[in-house]
Design a protein around this motif. Structure first.
Motif, PDB file in Angstrom:
ATOM      1  N   ASP A   1       3.117  12.345   0.557  1.00 11.68           N
ATOM      2  CA  ASP A   1       1.637  11.702   0.212  1.00 11.68           C
ATOM      3  C   ASP A   1       0.712  12.274   1.410  1.00 11.68           C
ATOM      4  O   ASP A   1      -0.496  12.258   1.050  1.00 11.68           O
ATOM      5  CB  ASP A   1       1.886  10.137   0.367  1.00 11.68           C
ATOM      6  CG  ASP A   1       2.211   9.518  -0.967  1.00 11.68           C
ATOM      7  OD1 ASP A   1       2.059  10.162  -2.254  1.00 11.68           O
ATOM      8  OD2 ASP A   1       2.445   8.367  -1.050  1.00 11.68           O
TER       9      ASP A   1
ATOM     10  N   SER B   1      -7.445   5.770   1.713  1.00 10.67           N
ATOM     11  CA  SER B   1      -5.905   5.765   1.085  1.00 10.67           C
ATOM     12  C   SER B   1      -5.376   7.057   0.814  1.00 10.67           C
ATOM     13  O   SER B   1      -6.135   8.030   0.975  1.00 10.67           O
ATOM     14  CB  SER B   1      -6.337   4.795  -0.125  1.00 10.67           C
ATOM     15  OG  SER B   1      -6.978   5.572  -1.408  1.00 10.67           O
ATOM     16  N   SER B   2      -4.221   7.178   0.179  1.00 11.95           N
ATOM     17  CA  SER B   2      -3.621   8.198  -0.017  1.00 11.95           C
ATOM     18  C   SER B   2      -4.196   8.572  -1.164  1.00 11.95           C
ATOM     19  O   SER B   2      -4.742   8.078  -2.176  1.00 11.95           O
ATOM     20  CB  SER B   2      -1.943   8.162  -0.333  1.00 11.95           C
ATOM     21  OG  SER B   2      -1.880   7.454  -1.519  1.00 11.95           O
TER      22      SER B   2
ATOM     23  N   ARG C   1      -2.823  10.138  -3.677  1.00 11.44           N
ATOM     24  CA  ARG C   1      -2.269   9.738  -4.992  1.00 11.44           C
ATOM     25  C   ARG C   1      -2.802   8.470  -5.433  1.00 11.44           C
ATOM     26  O   ARG C   1      -2.917   8.209  -6.674  1.00 11.44           O
ATOM     27  CB  ARG C   1      -0.651   9.807  -4.772  1.00 11.44           C
ATOM     28  CG  ARG C   1       0.035   9.204  -5.957  1.00 11.44           C
ATOM     29  CD  ARG C   1       1.344   8.871  -5.751  1.00 11.44           C
ATOM     30  NE  ARG C   1       2.223   9.697  -4.808  1.00 11.44           N
ATOM     31  CZ  ARG C   1       3.566  10.275  -5.087  1.00 11.44           C
ATOM     32  NH1 ARG C   1       4.102   9.670  -6.324  1.00 11.44           N
ATOM     33  NH2 ARG C   1       3.930  10.815  -4.227  1.00 11.44           N
ATOM     34  N   THR C   2      -2.835   7.473  -4.693  1.00 11.10           N
ATOM     35  CA  THR C   2      -3.290   6.197  -4.947  1.00 11.10           C
ATOM     36  C   THR C   2      -4.836   6.206  -5.613  1.00 11.10           C
ATOM     37  O   THR C   2      -5.407   5.832  -6.748  1.00 11.10           O
ATOM     38  CB  THR C   2      -3.615   5.173  -3.718  1.00 11.10           C
ATOM     39  OG1 THR C   2      -2.121   4.810  -3.181  1.00 11.10           O
ATOM     40  CG2 THR C   2      -3.971   3.827  -4.156  1.00 11.10           C
ATOM     41  N   TRP C   3      -5.670   7.131  -4.973  1.00 12.49           N
ATOM     42  CA  TRP C   3      -7.198   7.304  -5.318  1.00 12.49           C
ATOM     43  C   TRP C   3      -6.939   7.906  -7.020  1.00 12.49           C
ATOM     44  O   TRP C   3      -7.873   7.596  -7.656  1.00 12.49           O
ATOM     45  CB  TRP C   3      -7.948   8.258  -4.287  1.00 12.49           C
ATOM     46  CG  TRP C   3      -9.139   8.724  -4.684  1.00 12.49           C
ATOM     47  CD1 TRP C   3     -10.193   7.985  -4.606  1.00 12.49           C
ATOM     48  CD2 TRP C   3      -9.524   9.948  -4.985  1.00 12.49           C
ATOM     49  NE1 TRP C   3     -11.436   8.850  -4.909  1.00 12.49           N
ATOM     50  CE2 TRP C   3     -10.787  10.014  -5.096  1.00 12.49           C
ATOM     51  CE3 TRP C   3      -8.691  11.208  -5.258  1.00 12.49           C
ATOM     52  CZ2 TRP C   3     -11.517  11.364  -5.554  1.00 12.49           C
ATOM     53  CZ3 TRP C   3      -9.529  12.130  -5.692  1.00 12.49           C
ATOM     54  CH2 TRP C   3     -10.929  12.249  -5.905  1.00 12.49           C
TER      55      TRP C   3
ATOM     56  N   SER D   1      -5.998   5.416  -9.545  1.00 10.40           N
ATOM     57  CA  SER D   1      -7.206   4.735  -9.863  1.00 10.40           C
ATOM     58  C   SER D   1      -8.158   5.364 -10.931  1.00 10.40           C
ATOM     59  O   SER D   1      -8.666   4.693 -11.746  1.00 10.40           O
ATOM     60  CB  SER D   1      -7.760   4.313  -8.444  1.00 10.40           C
ATOM     61  OG  SER D   1      -6.975   3.600  -7.579  1.00 10.40           O
TER      62      SER D   1
ATOM     63  N   LEU E   1       5.202   5.140  -6.766  1.00  7.12           N
ATOM     64  CA  LEU E   1       4.266   4.373  -5.620  1.00  7.12           C
ATOM     65  C   LEU E   1       4.747   3.283  -4.960  1.00  7.12           C
ATOM     66  O   LEU E   1       5.630   2.612  -5.776  1.00  7.12           O
ATOM     67  CB  LEU E   1       3.192   4.054  -6.390  1.00  7.12           C
ATOM     68  CG  LEU E   1       2.045   5.020  -6.660  1.00  7.12           C
ATOM     69  CD1 LEU E   1       0.668   4.335  -7.080  1.00  7.12           C
ATOM     70  CD2 LEU E   1       1.642   5.950  -5.744  1.00  7.12           C
TER      71      LEU E   1
ATOM     72  N   GLU F   1       0.636   0.565  -2.458  1.00  2.00           N
ATOM     73  CA  GLU F   1      -0.310   1.436  -3.305  1.00  2.00           C
ATOM     74  C   GLU F   1      -0.456   1.158  -4.825  1.00  2.00           C
ATOM     75  O   GLU F   1      -1.591   1.295  -5.418  1.00  2.00           O
ATOM     76  CB  GLU F   1       0.260   2.933  -3.141  1.00  2.00           C
ATOM     77  CG  GLU F   1      -0.124   3.444  -1.711  1.00  2.00           C
ATOM     78  CD  GLU F   1       0.417   5.001  -1.443  1.00  2.00           C
ATOM     79  OE1 GLU F   1       0.205   5.633  -2.483  1.00  2.00           O
ATOM     80  OE2 GLU F   1       0.816   5.215  -0.512  1.00  2.00           O
ATOM     81  N   ALA F   2       0.425   0.533  -5.444  1.00  3.73           N
ATOM     82  CA  ALA F   2       0.443   0.090  -6.611  1.00  3.73           C
ATOM     83  C   ALA F   2      -0.434  -1.153  -6.826  1.00  3.73           C
ATOM     84  O   ALA F   2      -1.127  -1.130  -7.758  1.00  3.73           O
ATOM     85  CB  ALA F   2       1.848  -0.107  -7.406  1.00  3.73           C
TER      86      ALA F   2
ATOM     87  N   VAL G   1      -3.893   0.371  -6.873  1.00  7.73           N
ATOM     88  CA  VAL G   1      -4.220   0.829  -7.979  1.00  7.73           C
ATOM     89  C   VAL G   1      -4.711  -0.211  -9.243  1.00  7.73           C
ATOM     90  O   VAL G   1      -5.556   0.029  -9.942  1.00  7.73           O
ATOM     91  CB  VAL G   1      -3.182   1.916  -8.571  1.00  7.73           C
ATOM     92  CG1 VAL G   1      -3.336   2.349  -9.993  1.00  7.73           C
ATOM     93  CG2 VAL G   1      -3.007   3.038  -7.784  1.00  7.73           C
TER      94      VAL G   1
END
Length: 201
Positions: free
Chosen positions: A15, A80-81, A83-85, A88, A157, A161-162, A165
């Motif tokens: 990440d 944020s990471s 991946r999270t961004w 979303s 995730l 992080e989930a 999202v």
């Protein structure tokens, strides 16, 4: 008091790399753009497929997600990471797609268009039946539980992080995943119990 620093987990390290690529891509590094897209393409496709969108449109939604992300990459600050961004953004793309589809009339020259569409799908692919069974089980879950399960168990995730999202507390994500697991296990047990009866008949 001195505490020993634990080495970052493999997932944390991945990440961090993805987030670094996103930040470099924001600065105009085309190689970083390529690395960023390749690292997350599979996760985004899994997420949009199982979030409830039409599986046939998963490739389009994945592409739409990356187009949106690359168009707004200049606003990504790495808080944020990546991946999270990105997930979303994928969630918004799916919601927009569902809203758009719901607002359009559906045209079909046959009354049973769903059966006609199913008959055109290839059925002799390896793992096809397992994939259909999993998709059907996931579709039977309530939307919020399916999303939490897919994000944590299929996309990988972390719960925190989930939660970002899904825009809900971490405890809610944990509860949704637990309930989804319980339902899936019960349904699988029921299917296994009824399978021998059907085979004997």
């Amino acid at each position: 008091m001195i505490t020993s620093a634990l080495p970052p987990s493999r997932e944390q390290s991945k990440d961090e790399s993805i987030t670094a690529w996103a930040l470099a891509a924001r600065g105009g590094d085309s190689d970083a753009v390529d690395l960023f897209v390749r690292a997350l393409q599979r996760d985004v496709r899994h997420y949009v497929t199982f979030l409830g969108a039409d599986p046939q449109s998963a490739d389009d939604l994945t592409q739409d997600t990356f187009l949106r992300a690359l168009g707004s990459l200049h606003r990504f600050e790495g808080r944020s990471s990546a991946r999270t961004w990105l997930l979303s953004i994928a969630r918004c793309a799916v919601i927009d797609s569902i809203r758009y589809s719901a607002s359009r009339p559906r045209l079909s020259d046959t009354d049973d268009w769903e059966s006609a569409a199913e008959r055109t799908q290839a059925r002799d692919l390896p793992g096809f039946d397992d994939g259909i069974a999993l998709a059907e089980l996931l579709d039977a879950l309530p939307d919020d539980r399916r999303e939490a399960f897919v994000l944590t168990q299929m996309v990988g995730l972390p719960y925190a992080e989930a939660a970002l999202v899904s825009a809900c507390p971490v405890g809610t994500v944990r509860s949704r995943v637990s309930r989804a697991r319980t339902s899936l296990i019960e349904w699988l047990d029921d299917a296994e119990r009824s399978a021998p009866v059907a085979a004997a008949a």
